[in-house]
Design a protein around this motif. Structure first.
Motif, PDB file in Angstrom:
ATOM      1  N   GLN A 112       0.825  -1.199   0.000  1.00 13.08           N
ATOM      2  CA  GLN A 112       0.000   0.000   0.000  1.00 13.08           C
ATOM      3  C   GLN A 112       0.865   1.256   0.000  1.00 13.08           C
ATOM      4  N   GLN A 113       1.938   1.226   0.759  1.00  9.29           N
ATOM      5  CA  GLN A 113       2.856   2.370   0.772  1.00  9.29           C
ATOM      6  C   GLN A 113       3.464   2.600  -0.615  1.00  9.29           C
ATOM      7  N   ALA A 114       3.828   1.493  -1.296  1.00 10.15           N
ATOM      8  CA  ALA A 114       4.393   1.609  -2.644  1.00 10.15           C
ATOM      9  C   ALA A 114       3.374   2.189  -3.619  1.00 10.15           C
ATOM     10  N   LEU A 115       2.111   1.844  -3.447  1.00 10.85           N
ATOM     11  CA  LEU A 115       1.049   2.426  -4.279  1.00 10.85           C
ATOM     12  C   LEU A 115       0.887   3.910  -3.988  1.00 10.85           C
ATOM     13  N   ASP A 116       0.869   4.264  -2.707  1.00  6.17           N
ATOM     14  CA  ASP A 116       0.702   5.663  -2.312  1.00  6.17           C
ATOM     15  C   ASP A 116       1.833   6.533  -2.839  1.00  6.17           C
ATOM     16  N   LYS A 117       3.054   5.985  -2.854  1.00  7.47           N
ATOM     17  CA  LYS A 117       4.220   6.740  -3.314  1.00  7.47           C
ATOM     18  C   LYS A 117       4.423   6.626  -4.826  1.00  7.47           C
ATOM     19  N   LYS A 118       3.483   5.920  -5.505  1.00  7.66           N
ATOM     20  CA  LYS A 118       3.521   5.740  -6.971  1.00  7.66           C
ATOM     21  C   LYS A 118       4.772   4.984  -7.435  1.00  7.66           C
ATOM     22  N   ILE A 119       5.297   4.137  -6.567  1.00  2.00           N
ATOM     23  CA  ILE A 119       6.432   3.287  -6.956  1.00  2.00           C
ATOM     24  C   ILE A 119       5.949   2.180  -7.883  1.00  2.00           C
ATOM     25  N   ILE A 120       4.741   1.721  -7.655  1.00  3.18           N
ATOM     26  CA  ILE A 120       4.107   0.726  -8.521  1.00  3.18           C
ATOM     27  C   ILE A 120       2.762   1.271  -8.985  1.00  3.18           C
ATOM     28  N   PRO A 121       2.328   0.934 -10.201  1.00  2.00           N
ATOM     29  CA  PRO A 121       1.049   1.447 -10.702  1.00  2.00           C
ATOM     30  C   PRO A 121      -0.149   0.777 -10.044  1.00  2.00           C
ATOM     31  N   LYS A 122      -1.227   1.520  -9.893  1.00  2.00           N
ATOM     32  CA  LYS A 122      -2.442   1.006  -9.269  1.00  2.00           C
ATOM     33  C   LYS A 122      -3.051  -0.137 -10.072  1.00  2.00           C
ATOM     34  N   SER A 123      -2.820  -0.151 -11.368  1.00  2.00           N
ATOM     35  CA  SER A 123      -3.437  -1.144 -12.250  1.00  2.00           C
ATOM     36  C   SER A 123      -3.041  -2.575 -11.919  1.00  2.00           C
ATOM     37  N   ILE A 124      -1.876  -2.762 -11.280  1.00  2.00           N
ATOM     38  CA  ILE A 124      -1.414  -4.134 -11.023  1.00  2.00           C
ATOM     39  C   ILE A 124      -2.280  -4.858  -9.998  1.00  2.00           C
ATOM     40  N   CYS A 125      -3.051  -4.101  -9.211  1.00  2.00           N
ATOM     41  CA  CYS A 125      -3.905  -4.728  -8.197  1.00  2.00           C
ATOM     42  C   CYS A 125      -4.976  -5.603  -8.839  1.00  2.00           C
ATOM     43  N   LYS A 126      -5.456  -5.183  -9.988  1.00  2.00           N
ATOM     44  CA  LYS A 126      -6.539  -5.900 -10.657  1.00  2.00           C
ATOM     45  C   LYS A 126      -6.069  -6.665 -11.889  1.00  2.00           C
ATOM     46  N   ASN A 127      -4.837  -6.417 -12.305  1.00  3.86           N
ATOM     47  CA  ASN A 127      -4.345  -7.045 -13.535  1.00  3.86           C
ATOM     48  C   ASN A 127      -2.992  -7.706 -13.292  1.00  3.86           C
ATOM     49  N   ASP A 128      -3.023  -8.971 -12.836  1.00  6.62           N
ATOM     50  CA  ASP A 128      -1.752  -9.658 -12.575  1.00  6.62           C
ATOM     51  C   ASP A 128      -1.132 -10.232 -13.843  1.00  6.62           C
ATOM     52  N   LYS A 129      -1.783 -10.027 -14.981  1.00  8.83           N
ATOM     53  CA  LYS A 129      -1.209 -10.456 -16.255  1.00  8.83           C
ATOM     54  C   LYS A 129      -0.208  -9.441 -16.797  1.00  8.83           C
ATOM     55  N   SER A 130      -0.137  -8.279 -16.176  1.00  7.54           N
ATOM     56  CA  SER A 130       0.712  -7.202 -16.684  1.00  7.54           C
ATOM     57  C   SER A 130       2.093  -7.173 -16.032  1.00  7.54           C
ATOM     58  N   TRP A 131       2.348  -8.123 -15.112  1.00  7.13           N
ATOM     59  CA  TRP A 131       3.624  -8.102 -14.421  1.00  7.13           C
ATOM     60  C   TRP A 131       3.986  -9.498 -13.925  1.00  7.13           C
ATOM     61  N   TYR A 132       5.273  -9.650 -13.620  1.00 10.84           N
ATOM     62  CA  TYR A 132       5.790 -10.887 -13.035  1.00 10.84           C
ATOM     63  C   TYR A 132       6.324 -10.605 -11.637  1.00 10.84           C
ATOM     64  N   ALA A 133       6.026 -11.511 -10.713  1.00 14.78           N
ATOM     65  CA  ALA A 133       6.756 -11.550  -9.445  1.00 14.78           C
ATOM     66  C   ALA A 133       8.005 -12.393  -9.694  1.00 14.78           C
ATOM     67  N   ILE A 134       9.013 -12.217  -8.872  1.00 15.35           N
ATOM     68  CA  ILE A 134      10.276 -12.911  -9.142  1.00 15.35           C
ATOM     69  C   ILE A 134      10.105 -14.432  -9.076  1.00 15.35           C
ATOM     70  N   TRP A 135       9.213 -14.922  -8.225  1.00 17.02           N
ATOM     71  CA  TRP A 135       9.010 -16.373  -8.110  1.00 17.02           C
ATOM     72  C   TRP A 135       8.326 -16.961  -9.347  1.00 17.02           C
ATOM     73  N   GLU A 136       7.634 -16.111 -10.111  1.00 21.12           N
ATOM     74  CA  GLU A 136       6.912 -16.615 -11.280  1.00 21.12           C
ATOM     75  C   GLU A 136       7.840 -17.021 -12.423  1.00 21.12           C
ATOM     76  N   PHE A 137       9.055 -16.504 -12.445  1.00 22.32           N
ATOM     77  CA  PHE A 137       9.997 -16.923 -13.487  1.00 22.32           C
ATOM     78  C   PHE A 137      10.345 -18.404 -13.308  1.00 22.32           C
TER      79      PHE A 137
END
Length: 230
Positions: A112-137
């Motif tokens: 939540q802090q990363a979202l508030d500081k705009k470090i990560i985009p809000k869109s990733i909360c609802k769209n997990d197809k747009s990014w990878y977590a490191i474990w997903e590789f």
């Protein structure tokens, strides 16, 4: 299961299974599937469907009260109900004061802090197809975390780093859009039935040669119903 029967149950304030509903289940099932169920089969089927209806009803009720509370607290609030939840970004188990809920879902305080500081985009909360977590590789391509971190050091991949609210790093994500010359879209999944009649998930092949530097297609991870890797 008959959709009509599900909808009827879902609209009930008190979800108690009656003989009339069991009879209705029998009639609808026969009409839709051409099979006549015994009273025992119909009771078990209706009871199972009733359980699903109760879950859906309770979830809808819970969401309604949260949305009403959000009108008073538009920035969000803690879920202080004692339940354990999973952050929609990092998947960490959280509860009570560790949680934050708003219209984008449930997050831990770090994300939540990363979202508030705009470090990560809000869109990733609802769209997990747009990014990878490191474990997903490793999950999709059998590429271990140390290799991914080596790619980061080499400048091959660009991560977004979510800091721990106290100290250090909490989580890393890799936006496909920011690494589109390297990262493929997430592979689509499909169900496969093996010779023993067990189902497992497999993934369609995608070209990861730009990431690995090898002009080949990687075999994807196969997950059995028990969750074991093959």
């Amino acid at each position: 299961m008959p959709k009509k029967f599900f909808c009827v149950l879902l609209m009930k304030n008190k979800m108690l299974l009656t003989g009339k509903q069991v009879k209705e289940f029998q009639e609808i099932y026969k009409k839709e599937y051409g099979k006549e169920l015994s009273w025992k089969e119909a009771t078990e089927g209706a009871q199972s469907l009733l359980g699903l209806a109760e879950i859906a009803y309770n979830h809808a009720e819970e969401e309604y009260f949260r949305e009403q509370k959000l009108k008073k607290h538009p920035k969000g609030f803690h879920l202080d109900d004692g339940k354990t939840y999973s952050c929609c970004i990092c998947r960490e188990n959280i509860s009570n004061e560790q949680t934050w809920w708003d219209k984008r879902g449930i997050k831990c305080l770090h994300c939540q802090q990363a979202l508030d500081k705009k470090i990560i985009p809000k869109s990733i909360c609802k769209n997990d197809k747009s990014w990878y977590a490191i474990w997903e590789f490793n999950h999709y391509f059998n590429i271990k975390a140390p290799t991914i971190r080596k790619f980061v050091r080499q400048g091959k991949l660009k991560p977004r780093i979510i800091s721990n609210i106290y100290d250090g790093n909490h989580f890393e994500i890799f936006l496909i859009k920011e690494n589109e010359d390297i990262l493929p879209e997430k592979p689509e999944s499909y169900m496969v039935k093996d010779k023993n009649g067990m189902f497992h998930v497999e993934y369609k092949k995608v070209d990861i040669s730009k990431l690995t530097g090898k002009d080949i297609y990687k075999n994807h991870l196969k997950i059995t119903a028990s969750g074991k890797k093959k």
